[in-house]
Design an enzyme around this catalytic site. Structure first.
Site, PDB file in Angstrom:
ATOM      1  NE  ARG A   1      69.399  27.520  13.109  1.00 50.81           N
ATOM      2  CZ  ARG A   1      68.903  26.573  12.317  1.00 50.81           C
ATOM      3  NH1 ARG A   1      69.338  25.335  12.384  1.00 50.81           N
ATOM      4  NH2 ARG A   1      67.976  26.877  11.410  1.00 50.81           N
ATOM      5  CG  ASP A   2      70.010  26.174   8.639  1.00 55.25           C
ATOM      6  OD1 ASP A   2      70.552  25.074   8.871  1.00 55.25           O
ATOM      7  OD2 ASP A   2      68.969  26.281   7.971  1.00 55.25           O
TER       8      ASP A   2
ATOM      9  CG  ASN B   1      70.206  27.942   4.901  1.00 48.25           C
ATOM     10  OD1 ASN B   1      71.077  27.624   5.712  1.00 48.25           O
ATOM     11  ND2 ASN B   1      68.934  27.744   5.127  1.00 48.25           N
TER      12      ASN B   1
ATOM     13  CB  CYS C   1      69.683  19.872   8.552  1.00 51.87           C
ATOM     14  SG  CYS C   1      68.940  19.140  10.016  1.00 51.87           S
TER      15      CYS C   1
HETATM   16  C1  LIG Z   1      65.312  18.064  21.482  1.00 48.93           C
HETATM   17  C2  LIG Z   1      66.445  17.246  22.087  1.00 48.93           C
HETATM   18  C3  LIG Z   1      67.078  17.964  23.254  1.00 48.93           C
HETATM   19  C4  LIG Z   1      65.844  15.936  22.570  1.00 48.93           C
HETATM   20  O1  LIG Z   1      66.895  15.040  22.866  1.00 48.93           O
HETATM   21  P1  LIG Z   1      66.681  13.836  23.887  1.00 48.93           P
HETATM   22  O2  LIG Z   1      67.955  13.069  23.938  1.00 48.93           O
HETATM   23  O3  LIG Z   1      65.436  13.116  23.528  1.00 48.93           O
HETATM   24  O4  LIG Z   1      66.360  14.679  25.203  1.00 48.93           O
HETATM   25  P2  LIG Z   1      66.669  14.506  26.692  1.00 48.93           P
HETATM   26  O5  LIG Z   1      65.684  15.384  27.381  1.00 48.93           O
HETATM   27  O6  LIG Z   1      66.728  13.046  27.062  1.00 48.93           O
HETATM   28  O7  LIG Z   1      68.117  15.151  26.877  1.00 48.93           O
HETATM   29  C5  LIG Z   1      69.309  14.536  26.475  1.00 48.93           C
HETATM   30  C6  LIG Z   1      70.477  15.331  27.033  1.00 48.93           C
HETATM   31  O8  LIG Z   1      70.501  16.634  26.447  1.00 48.93           O
HETATM   32  C7  LIG Z   1      70.298  17.628  27.467  1.00 48.93           C
HETATM   33  N1  LIG Z   1      69.421  18.656  26.924  1.00 48.93           N
HETATM   34  C8  LIG Z   1      68.115  18.527  26.609  1.00 48.93           C
HETATM   35  N2  LIG Z   1      67.667  19.675  26.098  1.00 48.93           N
HETATM   36  C9  LIG Z   1      68.693  20.542  26.088  1.00 48.93           C
HETATM   37  C10 LIG Z   1      68.821  21.877  25.678  1.00 48.93           C
HETATM   38  N3  LIG Z   1      67.800  22.558  25.165  1.00 48.93           N
HETATM   39  N4  LIG Z   1      70.027  22.456  25.799  1.00 48.93           N
HETATM   40  C11 LIG Z   1      71.070  21.784  26.323  1.00 48.93           C
HETATM   41  N5  LIG Z   1      71.017  20.502  26.716  1.00 48.93           N
HETATM   42  C12 LIG Z   1      69.815  19.886  26.610  1.00 48.93           C
HETATM   43  C13 LIG Z   1      69.688  16.893  28.630  1.00 48.93           C
HETATM   44  O9  LIG Z   1      69.976  17.548  29.830  1.00 48.93           O
HETATM   45  C14 LIG Z   1      70.383  15.547  28.537  1.00 48.93           C
HETATM   46  O10 LIG Z   1      71.716  15.680  29.009  1.00 48.93           O
HETATM   47  P3  LIG Z   1      72.389  14.469  29.843  1.00 48.93           P
HETATM   48  O11 LIG Z   1      71.492  14.267  31.007  1.00 48.93           O
HETATM   49  O12 LIG Z   1      72.395  13.296  28.900  1.00 48.93           O
HETATM   50  O13 LIG Z   1      73.744  15.029  30.168  1.00 48.93           O
HETATM   51  C15 LIG Z   1      67.513  16.905  21.004  1.00 48.93           C
HETATM   52  O14 LIG Z   1      66.948  16.066  20.048  1.00 48.93           O
HETATM   53  C16 LIG Z   1      68.050  18.130  20.332  1.00 48.93           C
HETATM   54  O15 LIG Z   1      68.711  18.944  20.931  1.00 48.93           O
HETATM   55  N6  LIG Z   1      67.803  18.257  19.006  1.00 48.93           N
HETATM   56  C17 LIG Z   1      68.212  19.433  18.271  1.00 48.93           C
HETATM   57  C18 LIG Z   1      68.557  19.052  16.877  1.00 48.93           C
HETATM   58  C19 LIG Z   1      68.937  20.278  16.086  1.00 48.93           C
HETATM   59  O16 LIG Z   1      69.347  21.295  16.619  1.00 48.93           O
HETATM   60  N7  LIG Z   1      68.805  20.161  14.743  1.00 48.93           N
HETATM   61  C20 LIG Z   1      69.158  21.217  13.862  1.00 48.93           C
HETATM   62  C21 LIG Z   1      68.202  22.363  13.912  1.00 48.93           C
HETATM   63  S1  LIG Z   1      66.700  22.102  12.979  1.00 48.93           S
HETATM   64  C22 LIG Z   1      67.107  22.625  11.430  1.00 48.93           C
HETATM   65  O17 LIG Z   1      68.251  22.903  11.153  1.00 48.93           O
HETATM   66  C23 LIG Z   1      66.011  22.791  10.433  1.00 48.93           C
HETATM   67  C24 LIG Z   1      65.660  24.253  10.184  1.00 48.93           C
HETATM   68  C25 LIG Z   1      65.086  24.914  11.418  1.00 48.93           C
HETATM   69  O18 LIG Z   1      66.815  24.988   9.794  1.00 48.93           O
HETATM   70  C26 LIG Z   1      64.634  24.361   9.061  1.00 48.93           C
HETATM   71  C27 LIG Z   1      64.915  23.431   7.898  1.00 48.93           C
HETATM   72  O19 LIG Z   1      65.740  23.716   7.027  1.00 48.93           O
HETATM   73  O20 LIG Z   1      64.274  22.380   7.902  1.00 48.93           O
END
Ligand SMILES: CC(C)(COP(=O)([O-])OP(=O)([O-])OC[C@H]1O[C@@H](n2cnc3c(N)ncnc32)[C@H](O)[C@@H]1OP(=O)([O-])[O-])[C@@H](O)C(=O)NCCC(=O)NCCSC(=O)C[C@@](C)(O)CC(=O)[O-]
Length: 302
Positions: free
Chosen positions: A15-16, A249, A240
């Site tokens: 994943r990450d 990582n 990220c």
């Molecule tokens: C949270 C949202 C969805 C808000 O995103 P948004 O644009 O505010 O949300 P929305 O509800 O308006 O949805 C936008 C579109 O995405 C769809 N949608 C909405 N939710 C989902 C879902 N779950 N699965 C699939 N599709 C989804 C939804 O249906 C819509 O589709 P459209 O109508 O435009 O065709 C967006 O910002 C997002 O997906 N962010 C994820 C970012 C991410 O994955 N970042 C990396 C992981 S975090 C990380 O790596 C840090 C970590 C954990 O490792 C620790 C560290 O090191 O810090």
């Protein structure tokens, strides 16, 4: 210095490690990576995320990945879930653990999940409830626990505040994440000691990126603060998409090498992991950033 005799490693490369790859990594490669990792005995593999494919296209095949893997009894397969839509994907894919991911920095929360910290917690509430109802493990990840790419150093009190809220949601485990890898040992010790005043240390993990080469020192500082769960990624893969410039990582091979030297048991075979690190680096056309992995490969070649 009193250190634990055992440590749990959560392997996050599927994943990450892969989420930031520009070129789409074939689903079959992701499946093989997870299977190879679980076959070496990892208790916990962070396999996929169910996030918007518009935000992180590399993770769009989570359903297919989970359907293709060979489940190893005893391994927990985790998925990141930002909202109920993601939870529905995760439960349909039969994951064992759901990971809600917030931040201790308002700016990063906005960039990464498009909402404030308070809004994210409100969004996680039904996810946490649904996970509990389904009998799934729940993990909470706190990004930018040391510093934020947009706001600078994160106050310790902000990390503790999110940790409390994650605990109140019922998280079984809480990750303290140095998202951009700027943390150093002294501050890591301070943050870990502050978090473990409100959360049982046995339920706190350290998630360190190695951008400034500090991750192993930070793990040692966290071990000294009573932490015994760490996240790492084979070959040091990762990054990220919303933390530009941050590298991967800490490499699992390097962590295993250090822990072996400290006589700390992980139940995982370093040589087998080093082989996986080289295999996945070849598959995605990258050089391994694991120092131990590279040294072991050179010794093997000689
Ligand atoms: C949270 C949202 C969805 C808000 O995103 P948004 O644009 O505010 O949300 P929305 O509800 O308006 O949805 C936008 C579109 O995405 C769809 N949608 C909405 N939710 C989902 C879902 N779950 N699965 C699939 N599709 C989804 C939804 O249906 C819509 O589709 P459209 O109508 O435009 O065709 C967006 O910002 C997002 O997906 N962010 C994820 C970012 C991410 O994955 N970042 C990396 C992981 S975090 C990380 O790596 C840090 C970590 C954990 O490792 C620790 C560290 O090191 O810090």
């Amino acid at each position: 210095m009193s250190l634990p005799s055992q440590v749990k490693i959560v392997e996050v490369s599927p994943r990450d490690g892969l989420q930031n790859e520009k070129q789409f990594v074939d689903t079959a490669i992701k499946i093989e990576l997870i299977d190879r990792l679980s076959a070496t005995g990892f208790q916990n593999v962070e396999a996929v995320s169910f996030v918007s494919p518009k935000w992180v296209p590399q993770m769009a095949d989570g359903t297919q990945v989970m359907a293709g893997i060979k489940r190893r009894p005893g391994t927990i397969y985790s998925a990141l879930v930002p909202n109920m839509r993601g939870f529905e994907g995760a439960i349909a894919a039969k994951v064992d653990e759901v990971v809600i991911f917030g931040a201790a920095s308002e700016a990063f929360s906005q960039k990464n999940i498009n909402c404030s910290i308070a809004e994210s917690i409100a969004r996680f509430e039904p996810v946490a409830q649904a996970a509990r109802d389904a009998g799934l493990r729940l993990r909470g990840s706190i990004s930018c626990a040391l510093a934020c790419p947009y706001q600078g150093e994160t106050p310790v009190a902000a990390v503790v505040d999110v940790a409390r809220r994650m605990l109140a949601l019922g998280c079984d485990e809480i990750d303290v994440a140095d998202t951009i890898g700027t943390g150093t040992a002294l501050r890591v010790g301070q943050v870990m000691r502050a978090v473990t005043e409100v959360v049982d240390p046995a339920r706190v993990s350290g998630h360190f990126h190695d951008t400034y080469g500090q991750a192993l020192a930070n793990i040692l500082a966290a071990l000294e603060a009573g932490i015994s769960i760490f996240h790492s990624s084979v070959a040091g893969l990762g990054g990220c998409p919303y933390a530009k410039g941050a590298t991967g990582n800490v490499a699992t091979e390097d962590v295993l090498y250090m822990l072996r030297g400290l006589d700390i048991d992980t139940g995982i075979d370093l040589d087998a992991v080093a082989d996986i690190g080289h295999w996945i680096s070849d598959q995605i056309g990258r050089k391994s950033s694991s120092r131990a992995g590279t040294a072991l490969a050179a010794r093997k070649a000689a």
